[in-house]
Design an enzyme around this catalytic site. Sequence first.
Site, PDB file in Angstrom:
ATOM      1  CE  LYS A  48      62.009  14.029   0.159  1.00 52.63           C
ATOM      2  NZ  LYS A  48      60.558  14.043   0.213  1.00 52.63           N
TER       3      LYS A  48
ATOM      4  CE  LYS B 250      65.334   9.987  -7.572  1.00 55.97           C
ATOM      5  NZ  LYS B 250      63.991  10.333  -7.149  1.00 55.97           N
TER       6      LYS B 250
ATOM      7  CE  LYS C  45      68.208  16.405  -5.833  1.00 49.49           C
ATOM      8  NZ  LYS C  45      66.916  16.220  -6.372  1.00 49.49           N
TER       9      LYS C  45
HETATM   10  P1  TYM Z   1      60.254  15.621  -3.530  1.00 53.25           P
HETATM   11  O1  TYM Z   1      59.481  15.086  -2.402  1.00 53.25           O
HETATM   12  O2  TYM Z   1      61.480  14.877  -3.960  1.00 53.25           O
HETATM   13  O3  TYM Z   1      60.690  17.121  -3.239  1.00 53.25           O
HETATM   14  C1  TYM Z   1      59.757  18.048  -2.762  1.00 53.25           C
HETATM   15  C2  TYM Z   1      60.148  19.456  -3.164  1.00 53.25           C
HETATM   16  O4  TYM Z   1      61.403  19.823  -2.601  1.00 53.25           O
HETATM   17  C3  TYM Z   1      62.244  20.378  -3.611  1.00 53.25           C
HETATM   18  N1  TYM Z   1      63.649  20.086  -3.269  1.00 53.25           N
HETATM   19  C4  TYM Z   1      64.612  21.011  -3.182  1.00 53.25           C
HETATM   20  N2  TYM Z   1      64.624  22.339  -3.366  1.00 53.25           N
HETATM   21  C5  TYM Z   1      65.789  22.997  -3.179  1.00 53.25           C
HETATM   22  N3  TYM Z   1      66.940  22.392  -2.803  1.00 53.25           N
HETATM   23  C6  TYM Z   1      66.988  21.051  -2.608  1.00 53.25           C
HETATM   24  N4  TYM Z   1      68.115  20.467  -2.211  1.00 53.25           N
HETATM   25  C7  TYM Z   1      65.788  20.304  -2.790  1.00 53.25           C
HETATM   26  N5  TYM Z   1      65.484  18.983  -2.680  1.00 53.25           N
HETATM   27  C8  TYM Z   1      64.159  18.870  -2.972  1.00 53.25           C
HETATM   28  C9  TYM Z   1      61.809  19.688  -4.889  1.00 53.25           C
HETATM   29  O5  TYM Z   1      62.177  20.439  -6.020  1.00 53.25           O
HETATM   30  C10 TYM Z   1      60.315  19.600  -4.698  1.00 53.25           C
HETATM   31  O6  TYM Z   1      59.687  20.790  -5.115  1.00 53.25           O
HETATM   32  N6  TYM Z   1      58.588  15.129  -8.108  1.00 53.25           N
HETATM   33  C11 TYM Z   1      58.264  15.962  -6.939  1.00 53.25           C
HETATM   34  C12 TYM Z   1      56.977  15.534  -6.281  1.00 53.25           C
HETATM   35  C13 TYM Z   1      55.746  15.756  -7.105  1.00 53.25           C
HETATM   36  C14 TYM Z   1      55.252  17.004  -7.579  1.00 53.25           C
HETATM   37  C15 TYM Z   1      54.035  16.715  -8.251  1.00 53.25           C
HETATM   38  C16 TYM Z   1      55.712  18.309  -7.480  1.00 53.25           C
HETATM   39  C17 TYM Z   1      54.864  14.803  -7.509  1.00 53.25           C
HETATM   40  N7  TYM Z   1      53.832  15.371  -8.196  1.00 53.25           N
HETATM   41  C18 TYM Z   1      53.266  17.747  -8.854  1.00 53.25           C
HETATM   42  C19 TYM Z   1      54.959  19.334  -8.096  1.00 53.25           C
HETATM   43  C20 TYM Z   1      53.765  19.021  -8.772  1.00 53.25           C
HETATM   44  C21 TYM Z   1      59.448  15.896  -5.982  1.00 53.25           C
HETATM   45  O7  TYM Z   1      60.563  16.027  -6.363  1.00 53.25           O
HETATM   46  O8  TYM Z   1      59.204  15.716  -4.706  1.00 53.25           O
END
Ligand code: TYM
Length: 333
Positions: free
Chosen positions: A198, A112, A195
Amino acid sequence: MKRVLSGIQPTAESFHLGNYLGAVRQWVELQENHDAFYCVVDLHALTVETEPALLRKRTLVAAAQLIALGLDPNKCTLFIQSHVPEHNQLGWVFECLAGFGEASRMTQFKDKSQKSGADRTVVGLFTYPILQAADIMLYQANLVPVGEDQRQHIELTRDLGQRFNSRFGNTFVIPEAYILKSAAKINDLQDPTAKMSKSAASNAGVIDILDSSDVNVKKIKSAVTDAGKEVVFDEKNKPGISNLLTIHSALSGKTIKELENEFAGKGYGDFKGAVAEVVTSYFAPVRQKTQELLADEKALLDLLAVGSEKARAVAGQTLANTYNALGLVPPRR
Ligand code: TYM
């Protein structure tokens, strides 16, 4: 009962299919027989510049969507991260434990920050995984259901927890990532080697759960496919078809083998039509339920208030233990 914690960012108008299959679907399952805590990580979302009104809206849409997708506030603790200030407080403690080099090695940060350049990269993006570690450790979580892209952040969380425990005495449970192999990485429909995300440059290959059926049918029908015309799973040579097979299988419950047999001798067109049907019929009721929940904002905020109260009870205890272990003098009561 084992503890579970996970979080999702309110950085878009809707979750996409990757968020659901990679993470949220497992959240729904795990609430049945775990002590589960799930949060909308609005503080993490501040690392992306957003209009205040939009952030507010997206946070509520995120919470409503989670319920519409199957989270039951009677079975899990659903809350908004910023309602529990202990997240920031423990985050600072971990910032003082994490190495600069260690944080610099996080691939999501590297990707990023490379894209936007050093001057436009906020420090919060650098410390993002450390706040994430605090989210997890505050609840003494055993399991963290996430997609494959989060594995490195969970590893960092484990390292920080182990470091703290060995320096200051056993304070934290060391969590494990819970990553479902079959849906760990759902790919973009236009670029099936990347992947679904968003922050993709184009939204054409991203299936948003709250989009209308028409929009999603169109996106699926124009998904990039591969050379040949056989519907078979072959990630290396047929990433597009393999991704669509993964999606169909995850939502229909049919195995990949069953689907390969069903579509033997039929072309990509028929298969895409079937994927579109499965996706839209699965998510149409979710869209409807989300709208209903959003129509009564007060009721939604009430549910979230119950969640944050439950979360604070646990988080406050962990933070007090942590401060005590560190030698911070507690205020006189
Ligand atoms: P975020 O909001 O970017 O993504 C939320 C969840 O979706 C999963 N994900 C995917 N899984 C499979 N294929 C994809 N293309 C794909 N895109 C997104 C992500 O792996 C995630 O599980 N950093 C975290 C947010 C967070 C968090 C935490 C997670 C903040 N604190 C504590 C667990 C525990 C995240 O990526 O969110």
